[in-house]
Design a protein around this motif. Sequence first.
Motif, short mmCIF file in Angstrom:
data_model
loop_
_atom_site.label_atom_id
_atom_site.label_comp_id
_atom_site.label_asym_id
_atom_site.label_seq_id
_atom_site.Cartn_x
_atom_site.Cartn_y
_atom_site.Cartn_z
N GLN A 20 -9.39 -5.46 0.84
CA GLN A 20 -9.10 -4.11 0.35
C GLN A 20 -10.12 -3.11 0.90
O GLN A 20 -9.76 -2.00 1.27
N ARG A 67 -8.76 -0.59 3.91
CA ARG A 67 -8.54 0.71 3.29
C ARG A 67 -8.58 1.80 4.36
O ARG A 67 -9.45 1.81 5.23
N TYR A 98 0.84 -1.19 0.00
CA TYR A 98 0.00 0.00 0.00
C TYR A 98 0.88 1.25 0.00
O TYR A 98 2.02 1.23 0.44
#
Length: 191
Positions: free
Chosen positions: A147, A151, A105
């Motif tokens: 995800q 997030r 990320y």
Amino acid sequence: MSDRGVRFDRRRCVILGLGLGAGGVLAGCATIVPRSIDISAAQLLDALGRQFPLNLRALDALELMVATPRVRFLPQENRLGTELDLRVGEGWLARAVQGTIGFTYGLRYEPSDRSIRMTDLRVERLEAGAYPLSQSRGSRLAAALAQQLLRDVTVYRLKPEQVDLLQRLRVQPGPVRVLPQGLAVELRPMG
């Protein structure tokens, strides 16, 4: 506050020692105008470790628990890689399943709570039980869920004394760079 963790631009520094008495001149002019806040690997791992274990709920029936973050610094990509232990709880499954999830990320600064957060998360590896789930339809669903759920997770939050110093210096955090063994948060003049 200690100035450790802050890199200074000596060409633009200001000597503030005039009113400080006999020892008033600040050594080396290393006082003001920082270019970045440096966060060491140890500081990042400590802050990230406090975020876990993290219990998540998906689709009103699936319980996930992620723990034990292990971090890789990927400066050439300006990303972090993290692997977590994963436990998928009972619900749709007959029994809980243990595994691991690995993802990379980018990072962004969030001014509302002075945090550094995950962004553009990509699941790269997912194992449940003894089986890698790299190609299955279930794997793609699990990756999409991860995800969504991970997030914007906070990986570091500026300390109050760091925030106070930045406000006094009239600078604000900007882009976050990944270094070989830590992070550098670029500082910009308040506009």
